[in-house]
Scaffold this motif. Structure first.
Motif, PDB file in Angstrom:
ATOM      1  N   CYS A  80       9.173   2.961   2.238  1.00 34.79           N
ATOM      2  CA  CYS A  80       7.952   2.199   1.930  1.00 34.79           C
ATOM      3  C   CYS A  80       7.042   2.107   3.155  1.00 34.79           C
ATOM      4  CB  CYS A  80       8.313   0.803   1.434  1.00 34.79           C
ATOM      5  SG  CYS A  80       9.050   0.762  -0.213  1.00 34.79           S
ATOM      6  N   THR A  84       3.336   3.984   3.016  1.00 37.69           N
ATOM      7  CA  THR A  84       2.145   3.131   3.049  1.00 37.69           C
ATOM      8  C   THR A  84       1.375   3.296   4.352  1.00 37.69           C
ATOM      9  OG1 THR A  84       3.499   1.256   3.841  1.00 37.69           O
ATOM     10  CG2 THR A  84       3.110   1.426   1.456  1.00 37.69           C
ATOM     11  N   SER A  85       2.101   3.451   5.451  1.00 34.37           N
ATOM     12  CA  SER A  85       1.431   3.646   6.738  1.00 34.37           C
ATOM     13  C   SER A  85       0.679   4.971   6.754  1.00 34.37           C
ATOM     14  CB  SER A  85       2.445   3.616   7.886  1.00 34.37           C
ATOM     15  OG  SER A  85       3.066   2.358   7.968  1.00 34.37           O
ATOM     16  N   THR A 135      -2.333  -3.436   4.666  1.00 34.57           N
ATOM     17  CA  THR A 135      -1.472  -2.533   3.903  1.00 34.57           C
ATOM     18  C   THR A 135      -0.011  -2.802   4.209  1.00 34.57           C
ATOM     19  OG1 THR A 135      -3.186  -0.812   3.908  1.00 34.57           O
ATOM     20  CG2 THR A 135      -0.942  -0.115   3.428  1.00 34.57           C
ATOM     21  N   SER A 136       0.331  -2.862   5.486  1.00 40.87           N
ATOM     22  CA  SER A 136       1.718  -3.086   5.894  1.00 40.87           C
ATOM     23  C   SER A 136       2.224  -4.460   5.490  1.00 40.87           C
ATOM     24  CB  SER A 136       1.855  -2.914   7.410  1.00 40.87           C
ATOM     25  OG  SER A 136       1.690  -1.569   7.792  1.00 40.87           O
ATOM     26  N   SER A 139       2.862  -4.670   1.771  1.00 40.62           N
ATOM     27  CA  SER A 139       3.997  -3.819   1.423  1.00 40.62           C
ATOM     28  C   SER A 139       5.319  -4.475   1.801  1.00 40.62           C
ATOM     29  CB  SER A 139       3.861  -2.458   2.124  1.00 40.62           C
ATOM     30  OG  SER A 139       5.002  -1.659   1.885  1.00 40.62           O
ATOM     31  N   LEU A 185      -3.687  -1.156  -1.627  1.00 34.86           N
ATOM     32  CA  LEU A 185      -2.970   0.052  -1.244  1.00 34.86           C
ATOM     33  C   LEU A 185      -1.495  -0.242  -0.964  1.00 34.86           C
ATOM     34  CD1 LEU A 185      -3.239   3.094  -0.536  1.00 34.86           C
ATOM     35  CD2 LEU A 185      -3.749   2.392   1.807  1.00 34.86           C
ATOM     36  N   GLY A 186      -1.236  -1.267  -0.160  1.00 35.49           N
ATOM     37  CA  GLY A 186       0.141  -1.607   0.168  1.00 35.49           C
ATOM     38  C   GLY A 186       0.937  -2.061  -1.037  1.00 35.49           C
ATOM     39  N   LEU A 189       1.273   1.072  -3.798  1.00 37.40           N
ATOM     40  CA  LEU A 189       2.212   2.111  -3.375  1.00 37.40           C
ATOM     41  C   LEU A 189       3.650   1.598  -3.323  1.00 37.40           C
ATOM     42  CD1 LEU A 189       0.346   4.060  -0.535  1.00 37.40           C
ATOM     43  CD2 LEU A 189       0.996   4.904  -2.796  1.00 37.40           C
ATOM     44  N   THR A 190       3.827   0.378  -2.851  1.00 38.21           N
ATOM     45  CA  THR A 190       5.180  -0.173  -2.770  1.00 38.21           C
ATOM     46  C   THR A 190       5.774  -0.367  -4.155  1.00 38.21           C
ATOM     47  OG1 THR A 190       4.617  -1.272  -0.694  1.00 38.21           O
ATOM     48  CG2 THR A 190       6.567  -2.072  -1.856  1.00 38.21           C
TER      49      THR A 190
END
Length: 222
Positions: A80, A84-85, A135-136, A139, A185-186, A189-190
């Motif tokens: 993850c 995400t990064s 984002t991080s 996530s 986004l985070g 995607l997660t």
């Protein structure tokens, strides 16, 4: 998956609607100064430190900590974090490279009020969209919501993620739209990675999935 993370996702959906409405109805400069223009010495120091929760090093720390719980969860966290990064950096470095950060934007538009800048914070100038810290943060705290046994922690994890995103605007590093996009986004995607990886790992179970550092194996979720 949605059921197991609903304590994070439901209030997050309400937050998205509220902030999305603000962004739709007001110029980005107005939204930015609503956050950056309300400051105090205590919050200067608090957000200067707390913003590191959205840094990649914090995600690495969480991944390493999960090695003491279950190797499978550490592997899930690593994937993850990597995906995400990478997605955030592709957006910054290849797609939205010309988006100025507030410090540069307002230096080129001096008609606006001066920024509130916290001493000791290095100001970025370009590659503002999306916010990598946001984002991080979204996530890692969504992942932790999925992993913990007591799902009520999801409400607290969402608050921590939102504060990390808020700190980026407070510290004049991003516009609200940057952290808004970073959070989507985070989170998105997660969720997708969890929906794919968790069943995959269950179908392809390996002995090391249950291992952990120190005592060799773990019995369940923490």
């Amino acid at each position: 998956m949605l059921r197991q993370t609903r304590t994070f996702l439901l209030p997050y959906a309400a937050l998205l609607l509220a902030i999305g409405g603000v962004l739709f109805a007001t110029p980005k400069q107005t939204a930015f100064f609503w956050v950056n223009g309300h400051y105090a010495p205590f919050f200067d120091q608090f957000f200067r430190a707390f913003t590191n929760v959205g840094d990649g090093l914090f995600y690495v720390f969480v991944t390493l900590a999960l090695l003491f719980v279950r190797f499978r969860w550490a592997f899930l966290s690593l994937v993850c974090f990597a995906v995400t990064s990478l997605a955030a950096q592709v957006g910054k470095q290849l797609i939205f490279t010309g988006h100025p950060r507030p410090f540069r934007y307002f230096s080129e538009h001096p008609s606006f009020p001066p920024l509130h800048v916290v001493e000791g914070v290095v100001m970025g100038t370009l590659k503002s969209f999306p916010s990598g810290h946001s984002t991080s943060a979204f996530s890692v705290f969504l992942l932790l919501t999925f992993l913990v046994k007591n799902k009520r922690w999801g409400y607290g994890f969402l608050l921590l993620a939102a504060l990390a995103a808020y700190s980026r605007v407070y510290l004049a590093q991003h516009f609200v739209e940057d952290v808004f996009a970073g959070s989507i986004l985070g989170t998105g995607l997660t969720l997708a990675l969890l929906a794919w990886l968790v069943p995959y790992l269950e179908r392809h179970s390996q002995p090391w999935h249950q291992w952990r550092l120190r005592r060799g194996r773990s019995a369940g979720r923490f």
